[in-house]
Scaffold this active site. Structure first.
Site, PDB file in Angstrom:
ATOM      1  CG  HIS A 156      -6.864  31.192 108.458  1.00  0.00           C
ATOM      2  ND1 HIS A 156      -6.560  31.370 109.843  1.00  0.00           N
ATOM      3  CD2 HIS A 156      -7.906  31.813 108.148  1.00  0.00           C
ATOM      4  CE1 HIS A 156      -7.452  32.224 110.534  1.00  0.00           C
ATOM      5  NE2 HIS A 156      -8.318  32.323 109.526  1.00  0.00           N
ATOM      6  CB  SER A 277      18.308  23.029  89.564  1.00  0.00           C
ATOM      7  OG  SER A 277      19.101  22.216  90.280  1.00  0.00           O
ATOM      8  CE  LYS A 283      13.672  23.354  91.690  1.00  0.00           C
ATOM      9  NZ  LYS A 283      13.684  22.804  92.899  1.00  0.00           N
ATOM     10  CD  GLU A 290      13.603  30.956  95.983  1.00  0.00           C
ATOM     11  OE1 GLU A 290      13.103  30.073  96.681  1.00  0.00           O
ATOM     12  OE2 GLU A 290      14.513  31.082  95.219  1.00  0.00           O
TER      13      GLU A 290
END
Ligand code: ARG
Length: 457
Positions: A156, A277, A283, A290
């Site tokens: 979980h 970024s 970043k 992804e």
């Protein structure tokens, strides 16, 4: 240029129809297999006395020249010639005249395209299998190096029980092993020769299908000509095996994304495999992972796309079947690129074993070990569970870790608790104790590594 089938027609095909029906813009990828199949077919026609030796030599020579032209980028593909099959055949006829027109004896594009797709998939699956194997070896190697690294195991997405990082990595090796088996199994059904089924009914000419199968290294031949020109199950099996494979890659990608966050800090992704970024200078984004997760959608879609194309097609060949190729090509290229990038990225990931270790024993993750300690002293598990739950509640209230409780505090919950409890509540002890088959104890994980090592060789 006149189409090979133009004889029966009085009008020329409309340009709109030509560009609507063409497949050369994508099936040009099959050229190698188309020529390989044609050469084997020609050899068989010659052996059977259907064409002369001299003609067969001319045809084979012509096909080899065309292969060179395509390979070196000199060949001009023509949309008005629809597909790869007619482009190559027309080029051959242009070179050889009437002799070139003998190649298509005892053959139809219907069995020809089925053959090409099978040859293509057979070759690509072999490549995918070797990429999977490489990936498994990288994971196994990492697992071997992390036999002492603890991490919190999750259910979980809540810290559940301490496990070895090695054990976690091996879970992916197991998934990939099933992927490997699925592709190999699909290969059994792909590896059959459909050629010689012709348009639908077979042929009156004395062909030898077994001979062609042997030349092309097929395991056998398809047994029903109607089935052979209509069947695309083999491609669907490939797409579904690929969907499962990329599902596994996507889950790993998701973990890499999570683990590299400031919140987890379990790993650091290599600079060369992350992006910045355009506005936030600090970043470092896990775009590769992804995109693997994102491309999964397309690969699932490709499976559904072909299943849907197939569902209402009456036997046997229908032009709908031309729609089989784009999903197959796209899936082949997508899963290969995901495996290639993962194979390059994974070895250069920095693992923050210290942070993993520190968090492994947090969040009362050895509570189950206390319950099992009580079970060993004769307490029924449900009761042991309840007692331990109370201990955890007490810890939360007192802001203490399990191992910080004194023996007197512990004894209040059960008189059966003795000093030896302390060798059960550290994360290391918890991991060492999980000696059941498939469990996370180091010896057991070592056994799993040996087993997989042998399997993957
Ligand atoms: N381009 C076609 C395909 O991909 C080849 C077979 C065409 N056969 C036909 N009877 N029109 O399926």
């Amino acid at each position: 240029m006149k189409k090979p089938w133009a004889g029966r027609f009085k009008e020329k095909t409309s340009k709109t129809v030509e560009s609507f029906t063409e497949s050369i813009s994508f099936d040009h990828r099959l050229w190698r297999y188309d020529i390989e199949g044609s050469i084997a077919h020609t050899k068989m026609l010659c052996k059977q006395g259907i064409i002369t030796k001299a003609d067969s030599e001319k045809i084979i020579n012509g096909l080899e020249i065309i292969a060179k032209e395509i390979g070196t980028g000199k060949f001009k593909f023509r949309e008005d010639l629809e597909d790869i099959h007619m482009n190559i055949e027309a080029a051959l006829i242009k070179k050889l005249g009437n002799v070139g027109g003998k190649l298509h004896t005892a053959r139809s594009r219907n069995d020809q395209v089925a053959l090409d797709l099978r040859l293509y998939l057979r070759a690509e699956i072999k490549e995918i299998l070797s990429l999977i194997k490489k990936f498994q070896k990288i994971l196994l190697n990492m697992a071997t190096n992390h036999l002492n690294s603890l991490m919190p195991g999750y259910t979980h997405l809540q810290r559940a029980q301490p496990v070895l990082f090695s054990h976690h990595l091996l879970a992916y090796v197991e998934m990939l092993q099933r992927d490997n088996e699925r592709f190999k199994d699909a290969l059994k059904r792909i590896n059959l020769l459909p050629l010689g089924s012709c348009a639908i009914a077979g042929t009156a000419l004395p062909i030898d299908r077994g001979y062609v199968a042997k030349l092309l290294d097929f395991k056998g031949i398809s047994q029903n000509s109607i089935d052979a020109v209509s069947d695309r199950d083999f491609a669907i099996e490939f797409l579904s095996s690929a969907a499962l494979l990329i599902m596994h890659l996507s889950r790993l990608a998701e973990e890499l994304i999570l683990w590299s966050t400031e919140e987890f800090r379990f790993i650091e992704l290599p600079d060369a495999f992350t992006t910045g970024s355009s506005i936030m200078p600090q970043k470092k984004n896990p775009d590769v992972a992804e995109l693997i997760r994102g491309k999964t959608g397309r690969v699932y879609g490709n499976l559904l796309s072909l299943l849907t194309v197939m569902k209402g097609i009456p036997l046997s060949y229908n032009r709908d079947l031309q729609e089989d190729k784009l999903p197959v090509f796209d899936t082949v290229e997508t899963v290969k690129s995901c495996l290639i990038v993962l194979n390059e990225m994974l070895p250069s990931i920095k693992v923050n074993t210290k942070r993993m270790h520190e968090t492994a024993g947090d969040a009362y993750s050895t509570a189950t070990d206390i319950a099992e300690y009580l079970v060993k002293k004769g307490v029924p598990f449900r009761k042991a569970h309840k007692i331990t739950g109370k201990i955890v509640l007490y810890c939360i209230k007192e802001k203490k870790k399990l191992e910080e409780l004194s023996i007197n505090e512990l004894k209040k919950f059960s008189p059966l608790i003795k000093k030896d409890i302390y060798s059960h509540i550290e994360a290391e002890d918890s991991v060492k104790a999980k000696t059941s088959r498939g469990g996370t104890a180091p010896d057991e994980v070592r056994r799993q590594i040996r087993r997989l090592d042998n399997l993957i060789k």
